[in-house]
Motif scaffolding. Structure first.
Motif, PDB file in Angstrom:
ATOM      1  N   GLY A 268      -3.590   9.686   8.783  1.00  0.00           N
ATOM      2  CA  GLY A 268      -2.407  10.490   9.078  1.00  0.00           C
ATOM      3  C   GLY A 268      -2.784  11.812   9.735  1.00  0.00           C
TER       4      GLY A 268
ATOM      5  N   ASN B   9      11.327   6.712   8.410  1.00  0.00           N
ATOM      6  CA  ASN B   9      11.746   7.452   7.219  1.00  0.00           C
ATOM      7  C   ASN B   9      12.675   6.623   6.336  1.00  0.00           C
ATOM      8  OD1 ASN B   9      10.282   9.706   8.012  1.00  0.00           O
ATOM      9  ND2 ASN B   9      12.007  10.676   9.054  1.00  0.00           N
TER      10      ASN B   9
ATOM     11  N   ASN C 263      -0.542  15.427  11.937  1.00  0.00           N
ATOM     12  CA  ASN C 263       0.740  16.087  12.136  1.00  0.00           C
ATOM     13  C   ASN C 263       1.407  15.518  13.391  1.00  0.00           C
ATOM     14  OD1 ASN C 263       2.757  18.037  13.066  1.00  0.00           O
ATOM     15  ND2 ASN C 263       1.957  19.372  11.472  1.00  0.00           N
TER      16      ASN C 263
ATOM     17  N   TYR D  24       2.210   2.117  14.559  1.00  0.00           N
ATOM     18  CA  TYR D  24       2.150   2.741  13.244  1.00  0.00           C
ATOM     19  C   TYR D  24       0.785   2.385  12.654  1.00  0.00           C
ATOM     20  CZ  TYR D  24       3.338   4.243   8.520  1.00  0.00           C
ATOM     21  OH  TYR D  24       3.345   4.890   7.297  1.00  0.00           O
TER      22      TYR D  24
ATOM     23  N   GLN E 216       2.595   0.122   2.644  1.00  0.00           N
ATOM     24  CA  GLN E 216       2.880   0.321   4.060  1.00  0.00           C
ATOM     25  C   GLN E 216       2.869  -1.011   4.813  1.00  0.00           C
ATOM     26  OE1 GLN E 216       1.103   4.261   5.804  1.00  0.00           O
ATOM     27  NE2 GLN E 216      -0.438   3.410   4.408  1.00  0.00           N
TER      28      GLN E 216
ATOM     29  N   ILE F 149      11.294   7.357  14.448  1.00  0.00           N
ATOM     30  CA  ILE F 149      11.015   8.221  13.291  1.00  0.00           C
ATOM     31  C   ILE F 149      12.086   8.041  12.222  1.00  0.00           C
ATOM     32  CG2 ILE F 149      10.897  10.630  12.522  1.00  0.00           C
ATOM     33  CD1 ILE F 149       9.539  11.283  15.182  1.00  0.00           C
TER      34      ILE F 149
ATOM     35  N   LEU G 183      10.777   4.486   3.953  1.00  0.00           N
ATOM     36  CA  LEU G 183       9.842   5.210   3.076  1.00  0.00           C
ATOM     37  C   LEU G 183       8.417   5.248   3.619  1.00  0.00           C
ATOM     38  CD1 LEU G 183      11.095   3.844  -0.371  1.00  0.00           C
ATOM     39  CD2 LEU G 183      11.897   5.848   0.889  1.00  0.00           C
ATOM     40  N   LEU G 184       8.314   5.206   4.942  1.00  0.00           N
ATOM     41  CA  LEU G 184       7.013   5.346   5.584  1.00  0.00           C
ATOM     42  C   LEU G 184       6.880   6.764   6.158  1.00  0.00           C
ATOM     43  CD1 LEU G 184       6.859   1.898   7.423  1.00  0.00           C
ATOM     44  CD2 LEU G 184       5.711   2.552   5.301  1.00  0.00           C
ATOM     45  N   ASP G 185       5.688   7.100   6.623  1.00  0.00           N
ATOM     46  CA  ASP G 185       5.391   8.455   7.056  1.00  0.00           C
ATOM     47  C   ASP G 185       5.204   8.507   8.569  1.00  0.00           C
ATOM     48  OD1 ASP G 185       4.495  11.029   7.409  1.00  0.00           O
ATOM     49  OD2 ASP G 185       3.036  10.973   5.780  1.00  0.00           O
ATOM     50  N   ALA G 186       6.017   9.321   9.238  1.00  0.00           N
ATOM     51  CA  ALA G 186       5.940   9.440  10.696  1.00  0.00           C
ATOM     52  C   ALA G 186       4.604  10.012  11.155  1.00  0.00           C
ATOM     53  CB  ALA G 186       7.076  10.322  11.214  1.00  0.00           C
ATOM     54  N   ASP G 187       3.871  10.657  10.274  1.00  0.00           N
ATOM     55  CA  ASP G 187       2.557  11.197  10.630  1.00  0.00           C
ATOM     56  C   ASP G 187       1.529  10.100  10.896  1.00  0.00           C
ATOM     57  OD1 ASP G 187       3.383  13.796  10.564  1.00  0.00           O
ATOM     58  OD2 ASP G 187       2.636  14.228   8.565  1.00  0.00           O
ATOM     59  N   HIS G 188       1.915   8.851  10.734  1.00  0.00           N
ATOM     60  CA  HIS G 188       1.015   7.736  11.017  1.00  0.00           C
ATOM     61  C   HIS G 188       1.262   7.121  12.397  1.00  0.00           C
ATOM     62  CE1 HIS G 188      -0.944   7.097   6.995  1.00  0.00           C
ATOM     63  NE2 HIS G 188       0.069   7.882   6.658  1.00  0.00           N
TER      64      HIS G 188
END
Length: 275
Positions: free
Chosen positions: A132, A100, A134, A127, A35, A96, A103-108
């Motif tokens: 993490g 994506n 929802n 970020y 990340q 967002i 390859l990162l997570d928007a939940d962060h």
């Protein structure tokens, strides 16, 4: 916001001569995972510049917020309108999409007013690699703030904040679809005004804002349930505003006829059109 909810130990501000950093500290040894490497090697539009390091068994994340204002501070001073809500949603969706794509997570994303920043008409997000949650539930909680920040004198803004909060309560809601709904509402009002279909005396989007208003369709009954719901959210302050608006015409009327004394009331002439 309770920072422990996000796995954060504490948050602080570090200021230099020409730079300011938001410093987020969390438990655990710092590791340079994928990340951090992805964030350091790619300039992602809409994300605050981030650098991380370890310090005495904790992980430290520093965000460059130089020259920027948090949403919590910004909307203490001004109100948010329909146009700005659409802009915010658009920029959040772009961020967002960027996350994506890398390859990162928007939940962060930290979707709290204290950790979202504004500068020169653009929004910037944190970020947070350390935890993490929802992101869609977090955005719903943010819409509660939109309701409180809304300009209650503007019908379009009230209806937009209400729609955002109401629609994000649904399970598996789509922010893209909500944004399209709001844009369609705005476009329909623009067409209606261009065609000259507004009723005389009906107020629209304030001209000094450069936008278009969202008003009830000609001949249709206005549903007051949305305003009632908003009033409850405002815990009384909006009721005061609505009361002020309701009594203003009465006060103006009395001011025009306040000169005669009590004994002269029988001689006052009142034009039927004024009533």
């Amino acid at each position: 916001m309770d920072v422990k909810e996000y796995g954060i130990k504490q948050v602080g501000i570090r200021r230099g001569l020409d730079t300011t950093f938001l410093v987020v500290e969390c438990e655990g040894e710092y590791t340079e995972d994928y990340q951090m490497r992805m964030l350091e090697e790619n300039d992602m539009e809409g994300l605050l510049c981030l650098r991380g390091h370890g310090e005495e068994g904790t992980s430290m994340y520093e965000y460059d917020i130089s020259g920027k204002t948090s949403l919590k501070t910004r909307y203490k001073e001004i109100k948010i309108d329909m146009k700005e809500m659409i802009k915010f949603i658009t920029e959040l969706l772009n961020v967002i999409r960027e996350i994506n794509a890398h390859l990162l997570d928007a939940d962060h994303l930290l979707l709290d007013p204290e950790y979202i920043f504004w500068e020169d008409g653009a929004y910037y997000f944190c970020y947070y690699p350390g935890g993490g949650w929802n992101v869609w539930e977090a955005f719903h909680r943010l819409t509660e703030q939109f309701v409180q920040w809304t300009d209650f004198r503007d019908d379009a803004s009230v209806r937009t904040s209400f729609l955002l909060h109401k629609e994000t309560m649904k399970e598996n809601y789509s922010l893209h679809k909500i944004a399209r709904q709001i844009e369609a509402m705005q476009e329909e009002e623009v067409k209606k005004r261009r065609a000259g279909e507004e009723r005389p005396g009906q107020t629209g989007w304030p001209e000094d804002r450069g936008g278009e208003a969202l008003t009830a369709a000609p001949g249709s009954a206005y549903d007051t349930s949305e305003h009632d719901w908003i009033a409850k959210q405002e815990a009384g302050s909006s009721i005061m505003r609505e009361t002020e608006n309701m009594w203003r015409p009465v006060r103006d009327f009395l001011r025009r006829h306040k000169k005669p004394a009590w004994r002269d009331w029988d001689g006052i002439y009142i034009d039927e059109e004024e009533l």
